[in-house]
Motif scaffolding. Structure first.
Motif, PDB file in Angstrom:
ATOM      1  N   ALA A 150       0.511  -1.347  -0.022  1.00 22.66           N
ATOM      2  CA  ALA A 150      -0.143   0.232  -0.140  1.00 22.66           C
ATOM      3  C   ALA A 150       1.272   1.292   0.350  1.00 22.66           C
ATOM      4  CB  ALA A 150      -1.056   0.429   1.027  1.00 22.66           C
ATOM      5  N   TYR A 151       2.046   1.071   0.828  1.00 22.33           N
ATOM      6  CA  TYR A 151       2.688   2.539   0.992  1.00 22.33           C
ATOM      7  C   TYR A 151       3.887   2.891  -0.417  1.00 22.33           C
ATOM      8  CZ  TYR A 151       1.980   2.216   5.674  1.00 22.33           C
ATOM      9  OH  TYR A 151       1.562   1.678   6.999  1.00 22.33           O
ATOM     10  N   LEU A 152       3.849   1.955  -1.363  1.00 28.07           N
ATOM     11  CA  LEU A 152       4.528   1.617  -2.661  1.00 28.07           C
ATOM     12  C   LEU A 152       2.998   1.499  -3.273  1.00 28.07           C
ATOM     13  CD1 LEU A 152       7.594  -1.025  -2.088  1.00 28.07           C
ATOM     14  CD2 LEU A 152       7.310   1.761  -1.045  1.00 28.07           C
ATOM     15  N   GLU A 153       2.491   2.190  -3.435  1.00 29.50           N
ATOM     16  CA  GLU A 153       1.223   2.251  -4.659  1.00 29.50           C
ATOM     17  C   GLU A 153       0.939   3.254  -4.836  1.00 29.50           C
ATOM     18  OE1 GLU A 153      -1.030  -1.638  -5.433  1.00 29.50           O
ATOM     19  OE2 GLU A 153       0.995  -2.993  -5.513  1.00 29.50           O
ATOM     20  N   ALA A 154       0.729   4.086  -3.505  1.00 24.88           N
ATOM     21  CA  ALA A 154      -0.425   5.065  -3.023  1.00 24.88           C
ATOM     22  C   ALA A 154      -0.006   6.244  -4.002  1.00 24.88           C
ATOM     23  CB  ALA A 154      -0.064   5.405  -2.388  1.00 24.88           C
ATOM     24  N   ALA A 155      -0.566   7.090  -4.644  1.00 19.74           N
ATOM     25  CA  ALA A 155      -0.334   8.231  -5.039  1.00 19.74           C
ATOM     26  C   ALA A 155       0.058   9.185  -4.320  1.00 19.74           C
ATOM     27  CB  ALA A 155      -1.236   8.829  -5.789  1.00 19.74           C
ATOM     28  N   ALA A 156       0.066   9.226  -3.043  1.00 19.45           N
ATOM     29  CA  ALA A 156       0.186   9.946  -2.076  1.00 19.45           C
ATOM     30  C   ALA A 156       0.205   9.526  -0.815  1.00 19.45           C
ATOM     31  CB  ALA A 156       0.215  11.278  -2.427  1.00 19.45           C
ATOM     32  N   VAL A 157       1.942   9.422   0.329  1.00 16.69           N
ATOM     33  CA  VAL A 157       1.130   9.041   1.370  1.00 16.69           C
ATOM     34  C   VAL A 157       1.417  10.534   2.920  1.00 16.69           C
ATOM     35  CG1 VAL A 157       2.143   7.105   3.036  1.00 16.69           C
ATOM     36  CG2 VAL A 157       2.017   6.807   1.046  1.00 16.69           C
ATOM     37  N   ILE A 158       0.313   9.774   3.196  1.00 12.83           N
ATOM     38  CA  ILE A 158      -0.011  11.239   4.428  1.00 12.83           C
ATOM     39  C   ILE A 158       0.452  10.689   6.174  1.00 12.83           C
ATOM     40  CG2 ILE A 158      -0.208  13.248   5.795  1.00 12.83           C
ATOM     41  CD1 ILE A 158      -2.373  12.350   2.157  1.00 12.83           C
ATOM     42  N   ALA A 159       1.817  11.157   6.699  1.00 10.60           N
ATOM     43  CA  ALA A 159       1.883  10.458   7.719  1.00 10.60           C
ATOM     44  C   ALA A 159       1.480  11.238   9.272  1.00 10.60           C
ATOM     45  CB  ALA A 159       3.474  10.142   8.139  1.00 10.60           C
ATOM     46  N   VAL A 160       0.822  11.138  10.264  1.00 14.63           N
ATOM     47  CA  VAL A 160       0.323  11.828  11.525  1.00 14.63           C
ATOM     48  C   VAL A 160       1.443  12.431  11.628  1.00 14.63           C
ATOM     49  CG1 VAL A 160      -1.635  11.429  11.085  1.00 14.63           C
ATOM     50  CG2 VAL A 160       0.063  10.168  12.068  1.00 14.63           C
ATOM     51  N   ASP A 161       2.220  12.386  11.919  1.00 14.42           N
ATOM     52  CA  ASP A 161       3.801  13.035  12.130  1.00 14.42           C
ATOM     53  C   ASP A 161       5.353  12.724  12.408  1.00 14.42           C
ATOM     54  OD1 ASP A 161       4.934  10.354  13.395  1.00 14.42           O
ATOM     55  OD2 ASP A 161       3.421  10.336  15.215  1.00 14.42           O
ATOM     56  N   ALA A 163       7.921  10.239  13.000  1.00 12.98           N
ATOM     57  CA  ALA A 163       8.031   9.406  13.168  1.00 12.98           C
ATOM     58  C   ALA A 163       7.259   8.710  11.624  1.00 12.98           C
ATOM     59  CB  ALA A 163       8.332   8.519  15.105  1.00 12.98           C
ATOM     60  N   HIS A 164       6.170   8.207  11.818  1.00 10.47           N
ATOM     61  CA  HIS A 164       5.154   7.914  11.226  1.00 10.47           C
ATOM     62  C   HIS A 164       5.701   8.282   9.504  1.00 10.47           C
ATOM     63  CE1 HIS A 164       2.209   7.010  14.904  1.00 10.47           C
ATOM     64  NE2 HIS A 164       2.242   5.699  13.901  1.00 10.47           N
ATOM     65  N   LEU A 165       6.504   9.306   9.709  1.00  9.17           N
ATOM     66  CA  LEU A 165       7.211   9.231   7.928  1.00  9.17           C
ATOM     67  C   LEU A 165       8.176   8.866   7.355  1.00  9.17           C
ATOM     68  CD1 LEU A 165       6.844  12.876   6.048  1.00  9.17           C
ATOM     69  CD2 LEU A 165       9.199  11.152   6.735  1.00  9.17           C
ATOM     70  N   GLU A 166       9.162   8.044   9.236  1.00  6.37           N
ATOM     71  CA  GLU A 166       9.897   7.545   8.397  1.00  6.37           C
ATOM     72  C   GLU A 166      10.430   6.102   9.194  1.00  6.37           C
ATOM     73  OE1 GLU A 166      12.945   9.404   7.589  1.00  6.37           O
ATOM     74  OE2 GLU A 166      12.274  10.758   8.457  1.00  6.37           O
ATOM     75  N   TYR A 167       8.474   5.838   9.310  1.00  7.32           N
ATOM     76  CA  TYR A 167       8.516   4.219   9.195  1.00  7.32           C
ATOM     77  C   TYR A 167       7.976   4.393   7.338  1.00  7.32           C
ATOM     78  CZ  TYR A 167       5.067   0.119   9.960  1.00  7.32           C
ATOM     79  OH  TYR A 167       4.417  -0.246   9.785  1.00  7.32           O
ATOM     80  N   VAL A 168       7.284   4.885   7.072  1.00  2.81           N
ATOM     81  CA  VAL A 168       6.831   4.454   5.687  1.00  2.81           C
ATOM     82  C   VAL A 168       8.171   4.573   5.001  1.00  2.81           C
ATOM     83  CG1 VAL A 168       6.150   5.630   3.718  1.00  2.81           C
ATOM     84  CG2 VAL A 168       4.662   5.971   6.248  1.00  2.81           C
ATOM     85  N   ARG A 169       9.139   4.922   5.086  1.00  3.43           N
ATOM     86  CA  ARG A 169      10.012   5.711   4.455  1.00  3.43           C
ATOM     87  C   ARG A 169      11.098   3.853   4.706  1.00  3.43           C
ATOM     88  NH1 ARG A 169      11.610  11.791   4.788  1.00  3.43           N
ATOM     89  NH2 ARG A 169      11.602  12.621   3.599  1.00  3.43           N
ATOM     90  N   GLU A 170      10.735   3.707   5.517  1.00  2.00           N
ATOM     91  CA  GLU A 170      12.104   2.286   6.237  1.00  2.00           C
ATOM     92  C   GLU A 170      11.255   1.047   4.912  1.00  2.00           C
ATOM     93  OE1 GLU A 170      10.711   0.672   9.680  1.00  2.00           O
ATOM     94  OE2 GLU A 170      11.746   2.758  11.157  1.00  2.00           O
ATOM     95  N   PHE A 171       9.953   1.536   4.068  1.00  2.00           N
ATOM     96  CA  PHE A 171       9.487   0.918   3.213  1.00  2.00           C
ATOM     97  C   PHE A 171       9.707   0.862   2.315  1.00  2.00           C
ATOM     98  CE2 PHE A 171       6.708  -0.296   6.757  1.00  2.00           C
ATOM     99  CZ  PHE A 171       6.181  -1.594   6.624  1.00  2.00           C
ATOM    100  N   GLY A 172      11.031   1.831   1.734  1.00  2.00           N
ATOM    101  CA  GLY A 172      11.331   2.348   0.226  1.00  2.00           C
ATOM    102  C   GLY A 172      10.511   3.219   0.063  1.00  2.00           C
ATOM    103  N   ARG A 173       9.572   3.894   0.243  1.00  4.86           N
ATOM    104  CA  ARG A 173       8.545   5.115  -0.249  1.00  4.86           C
ATOM    105  C   ARG A 173       9.981   5.771   0.116  1.00  4.86           C
ATOM    106  NH1 ARG A 173       3.999   5.817  -2.801  1.00  4.86           N
ATOM    107  NH2 ARG A 173       3.456   8.283  -3.041  1.00  4.86           N
ATOM    108  N   GLU A 174       9.782   6.487  -0.900  1.00  5.32           N
ATOM    109  CA  GLU A 174      10.777   7.886  -1.012  1.00  5.32           C
ATOM    110  C   GLU A 174      10.206   9.650  -1.163  1.00  5.32           C
ATOM    111  OE1 GLU A 174      13.901   8.140   0.972  1.00  5.32           O
ATOM    112  OE2 GLU A 174      13.714   6.789   1.564  1.00  5.32           O
ATOM    113  N   HIS A 175       9.098   9.255  -2.467  1.00  3.09           N
ATOM    114  CA  HIS A 175       8.779  10.283  -3.328  1.00  3.09           C
ATOM    115  C   HIS A 175       7.087  10.561  -2.431  1.00  3.09           C
ATOM    116  CE1 HIS A 175       5.971   7.995  -5.696  1.00  3.09           C
ATOM    117  NE2 HIS A 175       7.567   7.021  -5.955  1.00  3.09           N
ATOM    118  N   ASP A 176       6.796  12.047  -2.383  1.00  4.74           N
ATOM    119  CA  ASP A 176       5.056  11.690  -2.275  1.00  4.74           C
ATOM    120  C   ASP A 176       4.430  11.872  -0.932  1.00  4.74           C
ATOM    121  OD1 ASP A 176       4.671  13.390  -4.836  1.00  4.74           O
ATOM    122  OD2 ASP A 176       4.114  11.123  -5.916  1.00  4.74           O
ATOM    123  N   VAL A 177       5.806  11.708  -0.138  1.00  2.67           N
ATOM    124  CA  VAL A 177       5.291  11.435   1.284  1.00  2.67           C
ATOM    125  C   VAL A 177       5.066  12.917   2.158  1.00  2.67           C
ATOM    126  CG1 VAL A 177       6.010  10.134   2.881  1.00  2.67           C
ATOM    127  CG2 VAL A 177       6.796   9.304   1.305  1.00  2.67           C
TER     128      VAL A 177
END
Length: 397
Positions: A150-161, A163-177
């Motif tokens: 889900a994190y890799l396929e979504a057009a945009a990923v929005i984290a609520v803080d 720490a969760h932004l860094e968590y998403v990046r752990e999955f390899g998502r770097e753009h549009d976060v």
């Protein structure tokens, strides 16, 4: 007029995610967007039975096994409903999914429409914590893979803080976060709200004591046991208080047993869930609000909506110095922060807020002003609109 479907999944009970969606809807409408919500209540009785019935049976056989059935079944039902809605409506600019576990339904039904995904927490870790499963349990690993896709396929990923932004990046998502902290509907949560009495039997038990409100879902990461122990600790220091715990969850039986122990029974009481409409008045009825979150299987508190609601209502907040709480509370300025898991430290901070009215007033005033300017539904939704317009402009090229 733009159009947005808020895709919420099954959560329709009071809680952080539902509060977030309602505040976001209010803010988007202020900015000229229309909103629509698809959640568990959209399903028929038969559809709900087909999802929930086998899940309960499988969970009775092996804890967590029901997820293997319920998630694919739920995604299938939601995808069907979403296709119908999209076919009947005019232009839909964005589909916004509120958790990764139902992203697949949107991906299958909303082809050609940008899908935004909000990350409220590390889902596989939260399930492991709530169900007391190891992080290498097969069901937990399966959920982690669903998150990753889900994190890799979504057009945009929005984290609520952050720490969760860094968590998403752990999955390899770097753009549009993006990182957009939580916010609340300040039309409903504000210092001018009239205090509302608790149920009569609770008021009789309070008996005029200062009220320490703990509005928390009953799961390990929310640290409700720390609040219960702090109630007895405060009383031992010469100021009996009433710790009122509002919420429900899988830990209810365990926490009720703790609160019923002779040491804690005079000072703490669980009163169950409350509708969103009652919380502003109950916050105003209280003297201090506590958010005693603790780490649990890698899960830490995000930018707690419970804390922001209390700040918006002009009540002093005492919270654990972990996760997103450190982003929304400046210790000694907009609240008090204490070490996570320490009942004595929580008790000491609550006593400060109760015994130093000047301090409490400063905390309340500064926090309420900050919420109004930075974490209102209008301010928070404006940041989401920036994300939506980025996606919409890209799609129109």
């Amino acid at each position: 007029m733009s159009r947005l479907i808020l895709f919420v999944t099954e959560q329709v009970k009071p809680g952080g995610k539902l509060s977030h969606v309602e505040a976001l809807s209010a803010g988007l409408e202020h900015h000229g967007w229309t909103t629509e919500r698809l959640d568990w209540n959209a399903l028929s009785f038969v559809e709900k039975a087909l999802v929930a019935g086998p899940m309960r049976l499988l969970d009775s056989m092996q804890r967590g096994l029901g997820q293997r059935w319920s998630l694919p079944a739920l995604n299938q039902r939601f995808a069907a409903h979403l296709r119908i809605r999209l076919s009947r409506r005019g232009v839909t600019d964005i589909v916004h999914v509120q958790e990764p576990l139902t992203f697949r339904a949107a991906a299958g039904a909303a082809r050609g429409i940008p899908i935004a995904l909000t990350v409220h927490g590390p889902v596989h870790r939260e399930v492991a914590s709530a169900w007391n499963l190891a992080l290498d349990h097969p069901v937990v690993r399966w959920l982690r893979e669903i998150e990753r896709r889900a994190y890799l396929e979504a057009a945009a990923v929005i984290a609520v803080d952050q720490a969760h932004l860094e968590y998403v990046r752990e999955f390899g998502r770097e753009h549009d976060v993006w990182s957009i902290p939580n916010f609340v509907d300040t039309r409903r949560f504000h210092p001018a709200v009239s205090p509302e009495r608790f149920p009569d039997e609770v008021e009789q038990w309070i008996a005029g004591r200062p009220v320490v409100l703990c509005p928390r879902r009953l799961v390990p990461k929310n640290g409700v046991a720390v609040a219960i122990r702090a109630g007895a600790e405060i009383a031992s220091r010469g100021l009996p208080v009433a710790v009122v715990i509002v919420g429900d969850g899988p830990q209810r039986s365990e926490l009720e047993q703790l609160a019923a122990e002779p040491l804690h029974a005079p000072h703490s009481r669980l009163i169950g869930e409350a509708g969103l409409e009652r919380m502003p008045g109950w916050i105003r009825r209280s003297d201090v609000v506590v958010v005693p979150s603790v780490p649990s299987k890698g899960v830490e508190e995000a930018t707690s909506i419970s804390a922001i609601e209390a700040q918006a209502c002009g009540r002093p907040v005492v919270a654990s110095a972990i996760g997103g709480l450190r982003e929304i509370i400046r210790d000694g300025e907009t609240g008090l922060l204490v070490p996570a898991g320490s009942a004595p430290a929580l008790a000491e901070a609550v006593l400060r807020a109760l015994r130093e009215p000047g301090l409490a007033t400063r905390l309340e005033t500064a926090a309420a002003l900050e919420v109004t300017s930075l974490r209102s539904h209008e301010a928070g939704a404006a940041r989401y609109v920036e994300v939506y317009e980025t996606l919409r402009d890209r799609e129109s090229r």
